[in-house]
Structure formats: structure tokens, C-alpha cells
Scaffold this motif. Sequence first.
Motif, PDB file in Angstrom:
ATOM      1  N   ARG A  59      24.449 141.712  20.880  1.00  0.00           N
ATOM      2  CA  ARG A  59      24.988 142.811  21.691  1.00  0.00           C
ATOM      3  C   ARG A  59      26.103 142.336  22.608  1.00  0.00           C
ATOM      4  O   ARG A  59      27.058 143.082  22.857  1.00  0.00           O
ATOM      5  N   ASP A  60      25.987 141.110  23.118  1.00  0.00           N
ATOM      6  CA  ASP A  60      27.063 140.595  23.971  1.00  0.00           C
ATOM      7  C   ASP A  60      28.370 140.512  23.184  1.00  0.00           C
ATOM      8  O   ASP A  60      29.439 140.882  23.698  1.00  0.00           O
ATOM      9  N   GLY A  61      28.295 140.006  21.950  1.00  0.00           N
ATOM     10  CA  GLY A  61      29.493 139.929  21.122  1.00  0.00           C
ATOM     11  C   GLY A  61      30.058 141.292  20.809  1.00  0.00           C
ATOM     12  O   GLY A  61      31.281 141.496  20.836  1.00  0.00           O
ATOM     13  N   ALA A  62      29.178 142.256  20.528  1.00  0.00           N
ATOM     14  CA  ALA A  62      29.637 143.616  20.234  1.00  0.00           C
ATOM     15  C   ALA A  62      30.321 144.226  21.448  1.00  0.00           C
ATOM     16  O   ALA A  62      31.383 144.863  21.331  1.00  0.00           O
ATOM     17  N   ARG A  63      29.713 144.025  22.631  1.00  0.00           N
ATOM     18  CA  ARG A  63      30.335 144.557  23.854  1.00  0.00           C
ATOM     19  C   ARG A  63      31.714 143.955  24.084  1.00  0.00           C
ATOM     20  O   ARG A  63      32.660 144.649  24.495  1.00  0.00           O
ATOM     21  N   LYS A  64      31.828 142.635  23.858  1.00  0.00           N
ATOM     22  CA  LYS A  64      33.113 141.957  24.066  1.00  0.00           C
ATOM     23  C   LYS A  64      34.179 142.525  23.147  1.00  0.00           C
ATOM     24  O   LYS A  64      35.308 142.811  23.577  1.00  0.00           O
ATOM     25  N   VAL A  65      33.842 142.702  21.871  1.00  0.00           N
ATOM     26  CA  VAL A  65      34.801 143.256  20.916  1.00  0.00           C
ATOM     27  C   VAL A  65      35.208 144.671  21.320  1.00  0.00           C
ATOM     28  O   VAL A  65      36.390 145.029  21.280  1.00  0.00           O
ATOM     29  N   LEU A  66      34.234 145.486  21.714  1.00  0.00           N
ATOM     30  CA  LEU A  66      34.534 146.870  22.103  1.00  0.00           C
ATOM     31  C   LEU A  66      35.416 146.931  23.339  1.00  0.00           C
ATOM     32  O   LEU A  66      36.204 147.872  23.510  1.00  0.00           O
ATOM     33  N   ALA A  67      35.303 145.930  24.222  1.00  0.00           N
ATOM     34  CA  ALA A  67      36.079 145.942  25.466  1.00  0.00           C
ATOM     35  C   ALA A  67      37.484 145.387  25.300  1.00  0.00           C
ATOM     36  O   ALA A  67      38.310 145.500  26.215  1.00  0.00           O
ATOM     37  N   GLU A  68      37.767 144.793  24.149  1.00  0.00           N
ATOM     38  CA  GLU A  68      39.055 144.124  23.958  1.00  0.00           C
ATOM     39  C   GLU A  68      40.197 145.077  23.627  1.00  0.00           C
ATOM     40  O   GLU A  68      41.355 144.677  23.653  1.00  0.00           O
ATOM     41  N   GLY A  69      39.886 146.319  23.301  1.00  0.00           N
ATOM     42  CA  GLY A  69      40.939 147.256  22.952  1.00  0.00           C
ATOM     43  C   GLY A  69      40.382 148.611  22.579  1.00  0.00           C
ATOM     44  O   GLY A  69      39.208 148.902  22.834  1.00  0.00           O
ATOM     45  N   GLY A  70      41.230 149.425  21.961  1.00  0.00           N
ATOM     46  CA  GLY A  70      40.811 150.773  21.609  1.00  0.00           C
ATOM     47  C   GLY A  70      40.545 150.918  20.122  1.00  0.00           C
ATOM     48  O   GLY A  70      40.353 149.941  19.396  1.00  0.00           O
ATOM     49  N   PHE A  71      40.528 152.186  19.689  1.00  0.00           N
ATOM     50  CA  PHE A  71      40.279 152.507  18.287  1.00  0.00           C
ATOM     51  C   PHE A  71      41.440 153.329  17.745  1.00  0.00           C
ATOM     52  O   PHE A  71      42.158 153.993  18.500  1.00  0.00           O
ATOM     53  N   THR A  72      41.596 153.310  16.454  1.00  0.00           N
ATOM     54  CA  THR A  72      42.510 154.245  15.805  1.00  0.00           C
ATOM     55  C   THR A  72      41.792 155.594  15.687  1.00  0.00           C
ATOM     56  O   THR A  72      40.560 155.657  15.739  1.00  0.00           O
ATOM     57  N   PRO A  73      42.552 156.690  15.522  1.00  0.00           N
ATOM     58  CA  PRO A  73      41.894 158.008  15.463  1.00  0.00           C
ATOM     59  C   PRO A  73      40.817 158.113  14.392  1.00  0.00           C
ATOM     60  O   PRO A  73      39.799 158.778  14.597  1.00  0.00           O
ATOM     61  N   ASP A  74      41.019 157.436  13.239  1.00  0.00           N
ATOM     62  CA  ASP A  74      40.043 157.561  12.164  1.00  0.00           C
ATOM     63  C   ASP A  74      38.848 156.613  12.311  1.00  0.00           C
ATOM     64  O   ASP A  74      37.941 156.627  11.489  1.00  0.00           O
ATOM     65  N   SER A  75      38.838 155.789  13.370  1.00  0.00           N
ATOM     66  CA  SER A  75      37.702 154.885  13.585  1.00  0.00           C
ATOM     67  C   SER A  75      37.001 155.127  14.921  1.00  0.00           C
ATOM     68  O   SER A  75      36.004 154.476  15.216  1.00  0.00           O
ATOM     69  N   ALA A  76      37.539 156.062  15.710  1.00  0.00           N
ATOM     70  CA  ALA A  76      37.002 156.273  17.057  1.00  0.00           C
ATOM     71  C   ALA A  76      35.561 156.778  17.029  1.00  0.00           C
ATOM     72  O   ALA A  76      34.737 156.400  17.872  1.00  0.00           O
ATOM     73  N   GLY A  77      35.234 157.635  16.058  1.00  0.00           N
ATOM     74  CA  GLY A  77      33.865 158.161  15.990  1.00  0.00           C
ATOM     75  C   GLY A  77      32.854 157.051  15.786  1.00  0.00           C
ATOM     76  O   GLY A  77      31.840 156.979  16.484  1.00  0.00           O
ATOM     77  N   LEU A  78      33.135 156.155  14.828  1.00  0.00           N
ATOM     78  CA  LEU A  78      32.233 155.027  14.581  1.00  0.00           C
ATOM     79  C   LEU A  78      32.191 154.107  15.795  1.00  0.00           C
ATOM     80  O   LEU A  78      31.112 153.658  16.214  1.00  0.00           O
ATOM     81  N   GLY A  79      33.354 153.823  16.370  1.00  0.00           N
ATOM     82  CA  GLY A  79      33.397 152.918  17.519  1.00  0.00           C
ATOM     83  C   GLY A  79      32.579 153.422  18.682  1.00  0.00           C
ATOM     84  O   GLY A  79      31.840 152.663  19.328  1.00  0.00           O
ATOM     85  N   LEU A  80      32.681 154.707  18.965  1.00  0.00           N
ATOM     86  CA  LEU A  80      31.923 155.281  20.072  1.00  0.00           C
ATOM     87  C   LEU A  80      30.431 155.322  19.756  1.00  0.00           C
ATOM     88  O   LEU A  80      29.600 155.141  20.651  1.00  0.00           O
ATOM     89  N   ARG A  81      30.095 155.550  18.482  1.00  0.00           N
ATOM     90  CA  ARG A  81      28.670 155.514  18.130  1.00  0.00           C
ATOM     91  C   ARG A  81      28.095 154.116  18.346  1.00  0.00           C
ATOM     92  O   ARG A  81      27.018 153.950  18.910  1.00  0.00           O
ATOM     93  N   VAL A  82      28.818 153.094  17.899  1.00  0.00           N
ATOM     94  CA  VAL A  82      28.337 151.728  18.089  1.00  0.00           C
ATOM     95  C   VAL A  82      28.248 151.399  19.575  1.00  0.00           C
ATOM     96  O   VAL A  82      27.283 150.767  20.029  1.00  0.00           O
ATOM     97  N   LYS A  83      29.226 151.850  20.342  1.00  0.00           N
ATOM     98  CA  LYS A  83      29.182 151.639  21.792  1.00  0.00           C
ATOM     99  C   LYS A  83      27.920 152.264  22.383  1.00  0.00           C
ATOM    100  O   LYS A  83      27.242 151.664  23.231  1.00  0.00           O
ATOM    101  N   GLY A  84      27.589 153.460  21.930  1.00  0.00           N
ATOM    102  CA  GLY A  84      26.369 154.115  22.397  1.00  0.00           C
ATOM    103  C   GLY A  84      25.117 153.386  21.951  1.00  0.00           C
ATOM    104  O   GLY A  84      24.138 153.275  22.705  1.00  0.00           O
ATOM    105  N   GLN A  85      25.117 152.869  20.713  1.00  0.00           N
ATOM    106  CA  GLN A  85      23.947 152.149  20.216  1.00  0.00           C
ATOM    107  C   GLN A  85      23.711 150.859  21.001  1.00  0.00           C
ATOM    108  O   GLN A  85      22.569 150.493  21.270  1.00  0.00           O
ATOM    109  N   VAL A  86      24.784 150.182  21.361  1.00  0.00           N
ATOM    110  CA  VAL A  86      24.655 148.972  22.181  1.00  0.00           C
ATOM    111  C   VAL A  86      24.075 149.333  23.545  1.00  0.00           C
ATOM    112  O   VAL A  86      23.162 148.664  24.041  1.00  0.00           O
ATOM    113  N   ALA A  87      24.588 150.401  24.149  1.00  0.00           N
ATOM    114  CA  ALA A  87      24.077 150.834  25.449  1.00  0.00           C
ATOM    115  C   ALA A  87      22.606 151.226  25.360  1.00  0.00           C
ATOM    116  O   ALA A  87      21.803 150.889  26.246  1.00  0.00           O
ATOM    117  N   LEU A  88      22.230 151.926  24.295  1.00  0.00           N
ATOM    118  CA  LEU A  88      20.834 152.326  24.116  1.00  0.00           C
ATOM    119  C   LEU A  88      19.938 151.101  23.978  1.00  0.00           C
ATOM    120  O   LEU A  88      18.850 151.042  24.567  1.00  0.00           O
TER     121      LEU A  88
END
Length: 510
Positions: A59-88
Motif C-alpha cells: 500500500r505504501d508503494g501504491a500511495r507513492k505512485v498515486l501521489a506522483e502525478g495525475g491520470f489521463t481521462p481514460d484511466s481516471a476511473g481506475l486510478g480513483l478506484r485504486v486510491k479508494g481501495q488503498v484508503a479502505l
Amino acid sequence: MVSGGETAVEKARHDADAAFVRRDPVAAELLLRNAIKQTHAADALRAWLAEALFFQGDRDGARKVLAEGGFTPDSAGLGLRVKGQVALADGDLGGAGAAFDQALRIVPDDPDLWVAIASLRFTGGEQEQAIEASEKAVVLDPKNPRALALRGLLIREQYGLAASLPWFEAALKNHPDDPPLLDAYASTLGDLGQYRAMLIVCRKLAEVDPKNPRPFLLQAVLAARAGQTNLARSILQRTGTTYRDMPAAMLLSGVLEYQAGNYDSSVGVLERLVRIQPDNRTARHVLARALGAKGDWRRLVDLFDGDVAAGRGDADMAALVGKAWLHLGQPGRGRPILAQALARKGSQVAVPLAADGELSVLASRYGDDPAHAANAVPYIRALMAAHHLDEAQDIADRLRDDNDGNAEVNLLAGDVRMMRGDAAGALLDYTNAAAIRFNEAVLVRMDAALRSAGRKSDADAMTSRFLGQNPSSVTAMTLLAASWAEDPARASDLAALRKAMLARGQDIPL
């Protein structure tokens, strides 16, 4: 080499998805990192890389990757879901909810997102809303293994073990090698007493996922139920420290150590479990037995005399506390409790455990944030212990109305009504809880409310139905035995019930 019309980014995504299907997130991570180096398209691949790390438990690695930048429009849904799963997974329910809400605006028809939302709602105590979200996921993708597994688990909670089997079986027809599905199916078969079938599924799970320790845990449970204590201990030890803090495994370990005569070890693990889950009645009961077996009478009365005085626990618990007072040289305290134990005849009464803290302190915490269940529930319990039942009822009803999809708050409102002598009103609250999550805690309360209302035949019928769905439920057997012991016409049924309980290492006080 990239196929015609497929970009390097698209190929990396497809290859990563294929690796996820193979349950190889390490390979997914490697190919994604190489693709990012070659394409410099980190934003386009960030969501997949975070998902690969999350699947590895990093989870630490996933958080670091998510914090390093944004998403493209076609990947934002998956990115936000993974962000939520890490938080959960971190226990940050608010952060998870915010991320899932954002994802929902982008990919409202993503079944995996609805599975994640259902998991969040269930974790947050919104059981009815979790059921609705799981149903939405199945409608969106009737073959989605995660959606079907979660729906089966929620059906199991809502209606019983037998009702959930068709869900797991249907899912396994499409995904015969899916580890979470095999795990859920095996544990359900074991709880139903279908041990041979459970063992077959466990072997299949070990075959498709050799590094998964769950088959060992399930087989340890099977050996324990068969009375093979040493074998069960040996199998459980093969899981190492994986399940050291898992309540079910802790309870199993405590029971096995008790049965093996290792009372110090049993007490150690069970005391830790009771600190984690103070409402775990089974853990408290076995801990009391282990303390009695090792002769630690002072510790036994320190922990459990209050339970018995308040009517919590069963006749066996009362007998242990009474015996402890005799050993401590206080027959005046012990003999009345022993007499009470003999009079109980195996009946079970659902009485909420006392709150941990002074009433004034709990009142202050509640006043600071009355909408927070973690403040309201202990305060309600303290009010009940102090017999301030009108105030307890008002607060419990507000909590129930604000959290109408939560079974536990319905139970608590019903518990206050039972203490006030309103069995009919309590039964309504308990019925609402049962519609969301019909487990043994609900069963015991509904049984008591029905009998208090003079509806013995309805109580017997309901408990028999529960036993039909959950044939290994010692609680349901004990409730029926207490009722049938008073009816000479049920003597043969009682004998069969007693035989079934003895096969599970239990007996019925008669």
C-alpha cells in the motif's frame, strides 16, 4: 512488438490486465515500469501500476505512485478506484468514500467499482446499502468473480449458509480457479458440515494458489471439528504468523491450546482476542474455561463476575464464576451463583456487554459528537447498566434512524426495549436487523423476544429454520434444546439434538 493499431500504452495495459488475471501482479509491475520508461506515459499507466502494487499488498508503494502525478481521462476511473481501495485497506473510510464518489462520476457502470463501494459500505456498518451495491455489481456484470463472491458472502450473512452456496457454485462455473471464490466456497461448506466437499475445495485452492495459507487454516478448522486437536494445531502452525491478528484464527488457536492442556498459551491468545473484540462471547467463554482449568480463580472473577452479575453469559459461565468464588474462600458469593447456574438449564439471554468507562466520561464524549456511533453505543450501554432506560431508548432510536441500514444499531434499540419489558417493540427492531443480517446474535434476541411475547411455537419454528440454513449452529441447537426440554412430546427430537451437539464437543445441560 505492438500489434497493428495498438499503441505501446494500450499493450502495456492489456498485458497488465492479463497478468492480474493470472494472479501475477509482480509481472504486471515489471512490464508497466518498463513501459513507462519507454513511453514516458506515466499518467496513462499510473492507475495500472498502483493496482499492481496494491495487489501485492504494497500500500505504501501504491500511495507513492498515486501521489506522483495525475491520470489521463481514460484511466481516471481506475486510478480513483485504486486510491479508494488503498484508503479502505488503511481504515480511512472517509478517504475511500471520497475517492469512490469521484470515480462513480467518471465510470458509473464499472462493476469492480460497485464491488469496492459495497465493501466500503459493509465495513462502515451500512449493511443494507452494501447489499444494494453488490446487487448493482452483479447486474452490471453477471460473471464478475469479485461481484459474485461478495454477493454470496452477503447472502450468507443475510439468509444463511445454505442460501449462499448457489452463488458460489454459479460463480465457480465461470471461474473455477479463482482463489477468493474457492476460499469462500470452502469455508461455507465447512460451516455447513460438508467436510469432504470442503477438503476437496481446499486442495483445489492449494493447487491454484500454492502460496495461499488459507487452505491450511480451513483444514485446521476441519481437523478441530473432527476432534483431532494435535493435527489441527500442527496444520495451524503451518500458517506461521499470517493469521496472528485474525480474530477467527486467534479463537481457533485459543480453543486448540485449551483442548491440548496448554492453558497458559490459551489464556494468552484469548486475552488478546478479548481486548480486540470485547463483545466476542465465545472468546470470553473459552477464556473463562481456560482460566478455571489453570486455577487462576482471581483473574477469572476479575474478568467475568460482572458479566454473571449482569445476566450475561450462559449457565457454564455462571458455574465457573461460582466455583471461582468458592476456591477464593467466599462461599457466600459463590453458592448463590452456582444455584443460579443450575436454574438456567442452558438458556441463552442476550444482554449487551457493559461499556468500558464511567457514565460521566461517556456522556461527555457523546455530547462532543452524538452522531458518531463509537461515542453513542458505549454511552447507551452505560445508560442501560445504570437503568436510565428512557434516555437510553431515545438515543438508541436516534442512532437507529440515522443508520437504518445497520443491523447492530437495530439490535441495540431492541435491547433497550427488552430491558423496558417491551418485547413486541423489541421484536420489530430485531426483525429489521434480521432482514439485513440474520446471524446468531439476531437469532438469540428474536428467540428471547418471541418467547417473552408468549409465542413459543413461533420461536421454535424460526430457530428451526435458522438451523436448517446453518446446521452447525450450536447456538440454535441450544435454544431449541432449552425449549424442547419442557415438552415431553419432543423427547426424541431432543435426543437427536443432543447427539448432534455431542458430535461437536458440546453438551446440553439438562
